[in-house]
Design a protein around this motif. Structure first.
Motif, mmCIF file in Angstrom:
data_model
loop_
_atom_site.group_PDB
_atom_site.id
_atom_site.type_symbol
_atom_site.label_atom_id
_atom_site.label_comp_id
_atom_site.label_asym_id
_atom_site.label_seq_id
_atom_site.Cartn_x
_atom_site.Cartn_y
_atom_site.Cartn_z
ATOM 1 N N ASP A 111 1.707 12.270 22.388
ATOM 2 C CA ASP A 111 1.395 11.853 23.763
ATOM 3 C C ASP A 111 0.847 10.430 23.792
ATOM 4 N N GLN A 112 0.054 10.072 22.787
ATOM 5 C CA GLN A 112 -0.455 8.705 22.709
ATOM 6 C C GLN A 112 0.693 7.723 22.487
ATOM 7 N N HIS A 113 1.610 8.077 21.604
ATOM 8 C CA HIS A 113 2.767 7.212 21.375
ATOM 9 C C HIS A 113 3.600 7.081 22.645
ATOM 10 N N ALA A 114 3.772 8.192 23.388
ATOM 11 C CA ALA A 114 4.528 8.152 24.635
ATOM 12 C C ALA A 114 3.852 7.248 25.668
ATOM 13 N N ALA A 115 2.518 7.127 25.579
ATOM 14 C CA ALA A 115 1.772 6.241 26.477
ATOM 15 C C ALA A 115 1.858 4.780 26.050
ATOM 16 N N GLY A 116 2.511 4.534 24.909
ATOM 17 C CA GLY A 116 2.683 3.167 24.436
ATOM 18 C C GLY A 116 1.667 2.721 23.415
ATOM 19 N N VAL A 117 0.857 3.653 22.919
ATOM 20 C CA VAL A 117 -0.212 3.300 21.980
ATOM 21 C C VAL A 117 0.327 3.220 20.550
ATOM 22 N N ALA A 118 -0.042 2.170 19.865
ATOM 23 C CA ALA A 118 0.226 2.061 18.425
ATOM 24 C C ALA A 118 -0.986 2.624 17.702
ATOM 25 N N VAL A 119 -0.860 3.831 17.152
ATOM 26 C CA VAL A 119 -1.969 4.462 16.448
ATOM 27 C C VAL A 119 -1.402 5.401 15.395
ATOM 28 N N GLU A 120 -2.019 5.401 14.207
ATOM 29 C CA GLU A 120 -1.549 6.238 13.111
ATOM 30 C C GLU A 120 -2.729 6.771 12.322
ATOM 31 N N LEU A 121 -2.480 7.876 11.618
ATOM 32 C CA LEU A 121 -3.479 8.441 10.719
ATOM 33 C C LEU A 121 -3.505 7.633 9.438
ATOM 34 N N VAL A 122 -4.719 7.304 8.953
ATOM 35 C CA VAL A 122 -4.874 6.591 7.684
ATOM 36 C C VAL A 122 -5.853 7.360 6.805
ATOM 37 N N THR A 123 -5.779 7.122 5.512
ATOM 38 C CA THR A 123 -6.677 7.789 4.574
ATOM 39 C C THR A 123 -8.069 7.171 4.632
ATOM 40 N N ALA A 124 -9.028 7.862 4.012
ATOM 41 C CA ALA A 124 -10.388 7.322 3.941
ATOM 42 C C ALA A 124 -10.400 5.988 3.206
ATOM 43 N N ALA A 125 -9.594 5.877 2.164
ATOM 44 C CA ALA A 125 -9.544 4.618 1.404
ATOM 45 C C ALA A 125 -8.977 3.492 2.259
ATOM 46 N N GLN A 126 -7.937 3.793 3.025
ATOM 47 C CA GLN A 126 -7.379 2.768 3.915
ATOM 48 C C GLN A 126 -8.390 2.367 4.982
ATOM 49 N N ALA A 127 -9.123 3.344 5.510
ATOM 50 C CA ALA A 127 -10.147 3.036 6.508
ATOM 51 C C ALA A 127 -11.193 2.097 5.923
#
Length: 366
Positions: A111-127
């Protein structure tokens, strides 16, 4: 003698980022517009924000859709007018401390992607690479959205106000509204002006202004305080700014010059400010060890306008010439251009770009 014209198409009440955006877009569409502000422009909630516009709003794809459109509009406005809004990409990081939070994110990601949001899950190390102060061991994962920008809220407010005036709007500061008649007559110490439509964009005073017109607007206000730490130690320094980072505890931080801006709600009903500061300090040190024990100083404070469900109210009263845009719950900066578009389209009789019914006070609770 009155300093106001006798009549106008629209009176916008409130000179923050929502009101100036509305006034600008109405005036540029040829609508005769007068904006009234009780104090200085941007002196309400627009002046007590963390100064970040972002497109990702966890749990609310509708709000995210307004924010995506607004982020794009800020870039277009800066390019079109040459106004420096101070936009600097910093990104937005939402931390997860348990697997249920991860599952909740994954459940709404489409739903977030459908709203046009660029967001993805990242690992703790990436964070940890995005936010170098983070103790990766305290989280299980995070959501990363690159489309978040540090900005200059005052430049945005004054940029829209200037553009509104250049398009023919009249902007009056230090002009509080003292009464609103059912026929759209607006009373102020500077005189009375009759408007075909009154627009309430009064932030923390929105319910009071609406009450003057006999309209019930279920918006409440609450105080907020943002804090500053002293500078992080040199070994933690890095050229890149810290992203706006949100912890499940509601702790949020971002770079503020060579210091760190910190927010974490407000004291509870029976909690002293000292106890709240201690709670903030403990959570800050647990999540960001380099900031453990650091002094927290007052940075900004003010009142925010909030709706019961955190989603803004934008709509028209069914019986009176009264339109409202309020209850942005501290995120008006992220939604102002899109909100201005919706109000403009409502007044011009055009179909708004989104389902405006989902934003009215008559909407079904989520």
């Amino acid at each position: 003698m009155s300093t106001l014209p006798r009549r106008t198409d629209v009176v916008v009440i409130g000179g923050g980022v929502i009101g100036t955006s509305i006034a600008c877009q109405l005036a540029e569409s040829g609508v005769e517009t007068v904006l009234l502000e009780r104090g200085e422009l941007g002196s309400g909630s627009s002046g007590s924000t963390a100064g970040v516009v972002r497109s990702y709003f966890p749990g609310s794809p509708l709000t995210s859709s307004l924010a995506v459109r607004s982020t794009e509009a800020y870039h277009a406005f800066a390019e079109r007018t040459g106004t420096d809004l101070g936009l600097e990409r910093v990104g937005f990081l939402e931390l997860f401390t348990d697997e249920q939070q991860v599952e909740t994110f994954l459940g709404e990601r489409a739903d977030q992607h459908a709203a046009g949001v660029a967001v993805e899950l990242v690992t703790a190390a990436q964070a940890g690479r995005f936010n170098r102060l983070l103790d990766e061991r305290t989280i299980v994962a995070a959501a990363w959205s690159p489309e978040a920008y540090a900005c200059d809220p005052a430049a945005i407010v004054h940029g829209y106000a200037t553009a509104a005036e250049q398009a023919g709007a009249l902007v009056r500061t230090h002009t509080p509204v003292t009464g609103i008649d059912p026929d759209g007559q607006v009373h102020t110490p500077a005189g009375t002006i009759r408007a075909a439509t009154v627009v309430c964009a009064a932030g923390p005073w929105a319910d009071t202004v609406a009450g003057l017109a006999g309209v019930r607007l279920p918006v409440s206000s609450y105080p907020i305080e943002l804090l500053l730490t002293d500078a992080p130690p040199r070994h933690a320094a890095h050229a890149a700014a810290l992203p706006m980072t949100l912890h499940p505890s509601s702790l949020r931080i971002r770079t503020w010059g060579d210091r760190v801006l910190v927010g974490m709600g407000r004291p509870g009903p029976d909690e002293s400010r000292e106890a709240w500061l201690d709670r903030v300090s403990r959570q800050l040190g647990a999540t960001y060890p380099a900031l453990a024990g650091r002094q927290l100083e007052h940075a900004l404070s003010g009142d925010l306008d909030a709706s019961p469900d955190g989603t803004a109210f934008i709509g028209r009263d069914p019986a009176l010439p009264f339109v409202y845009a309020a209850g942005f719950s501290g995120q008006g900066l992220c939604q102002a251009p899109a909100a201005g578009e919706i109000v403009r389209d409502l007044l011009l009789g055009k179909q708004p770009w989104t389902d405006a019914a989902a934003l009215t006070t008559e909407r079904k609770p989520s």
